[in-house]
Design a protein around this motif. Sequence first.
Motif, short mmCIF file in Angstrom:
data_model
loop_
_atom_site.label_atom_id
_atom_site.label_comp_id
_atom_site.label_asym_id
_atom_site.label_seq_id
_atom_site.Cartn_x
_atom_site.Cartn_y
_atom_site.Cartn_z
N ASN A 164 -21.08 14.93 -6.59
CA ASN A 164 -20.04 15.66 -7.29
C ASN A 164 -19.48 14.76 -8.39
N ALA A 165 -19.24 15.33 -9.56
CA ALA A 165 -18.79 14.54 -10.72
C ALA A 165 -17.55 13.70 -10.40
N LYS A 166 -16.65 14.21 -9.57
CA LYS A 166 -15.43 13.47 -9.24
C LYS A 166 -15.70 12.31 -8.29
N GLU A 167 -16.83 12.34 -7.61
CA GLU A 167 -17.16 11.29 -6.64
C GLU A 167 -18.08 10.22 -7.23
N ARG A 168 -18.58 10.44 -8.43
CA ARG A 168 -19.49 9.48 -9.04
C ARG A 168 -18.78 8.19 -9.38
N GLY A 169 -19.47 7.10 -9.12
CA GLY A 169 -18.92 5.80 -9.47
C GLY A 169 -19.43 5.33 -10.81
N ARG A 170 -19.02 4.15 -11.15
CA ARG A 170 -19.43 3.52 -12.40
C ARG A 170 -20.47 2.45 -12.09
N LEU A 171 -21.06 1.91 -13.13
CA LEU A 171 -22.07 0.88 -12.97
C LEU A 171 -21.59 -0.42 -13.57
N LEU A 172 -22.03 -1.53 -12.97
CA LEU A 172 -21.69 -2.85 -13.46
C LEU A 172 -22.95 -3.53 -13.96
N GLY A 173 -22.94 -3.96 -15.21
CA GLY A 173 -24.06 -4.70 -15.77
C GLY A 173 -23.84 -6.19 -15.61
N LEU A 174 -24.90 -6.91 -15.24
CA LEU A 174 -24.80 -8.36 -15.04
C LEU A 174 -25.83 -9.09 -15.90
N ASP A 175 -25.36 -10.06 -16.65
CA ASP A 175 -26.22 -10.97 -17.38
C ASP A 175 -26.10 -12.32 -16.68
N VAL A 176 -27.09 -12.65 -15.86
CA VAL A 176 -27.05 -13.85 -15.03
C VAL A 176 -27.62 -15.04 -15.78
N GLY A 177 -26.79 -16.06 -15.94
CA GLY A 177 -27.24 -17.29 -16.57
C GLY A 177 -27.11 -18.46 -15.62
N ASP A 178 -27.44 -19.65 -16.11
CA ASP A 178 -27.35 -20.85 -15.27
C ASP A 178 -25.90 -21.17 -14.88
N LYS A 179 -24.98 -21.00 -15.82
CA LYS A 179 -23.59 -21.39 -15.60
C LYS A 179 -22.62 -20.22 -15.49
N TYR A 180 -22.98 -19.10 -16.12
CA TYR A 180 -22.07 -17.96 -16.18
C TYR A 180 -22.79 -16.66 -15.88
N VAL A 181 -21.99 -15.68 -15.44
CA VAL A 181 -22.50 -14.32 -15.25
C VAL A 181 -21.62 -13.41 -16.10
N GLY A 182 -22.22 -12.82 -17.14
CA GLY A 182 -21.49 -11.89 -17.97
C GLY A 182 -21.46 -10.53 -17.31
N LEU A 183 -20.32 -9.85 -17.41
CA LEU A 183 -20.16 -8.54 -16.77
C LEU A 183 -19.77 -7.48 -17.79
N ALA A 184 -20.34 -6.30 -17.60
CA ALA A 184 -19.98 -5.13 -18.40
C ALA A 184 -19.86 -3.95 -17.44
#
Length: 170
Positions: A17-37
């Motif tokens: 159901n459209a009201k129950e849908r969640g969002r997505l998290l994008g991850l850019d995994v690096g050696d020192k940092y993880v970028g999130l969107a």
Amino acid sequence: MKYVKPLHLFQDMLNRNAKERGRLLGLDVGDKYVGLAVSDRLNKVASPLSVLLRKKSSIDLMANDFQTLISDLSLEGFIVGYPFNRQRNSPSAVNVKVFIDDLYNTGKLEGVRYTYWNECFTSKNVELLLEPLNLHSVQAKSILDKFAAVGILQGYLDYMKGTLKSNPKP
């Protein structure tokens, strides 16, 4: 954590159901940092979120951060950038797999579904955009990691929408 194929993650989400849908998290995994969107509530647009410091010793803290994000943002799953066009055992590919394995081994993200998505050239594209701005290296790195995650997540969203439009359910 459970791996699912890219299309299955998106289709399963759309079957709710459209009201129950969640969002997505994008991850850019690096050696020192993880970028999130993060995606918007309609899963059409990716936006930069933050950057997490990545240390083997702090994986439990990172898992806690992900638990908080899952709850606060109603996350449905993770889209993890993966260097598909390189050798399977390249340092970048191994780095991503180790990170996911480490998160899994915390036991704190039970039931979280994730998939891999091609990250090739996302960081390079952002670097080229940032170059003329002459930013301080620390500031540029933070922006680079977040926007590389945006590129990964937006690429996934656009591809899934296009695939589903061209192959609608019978």
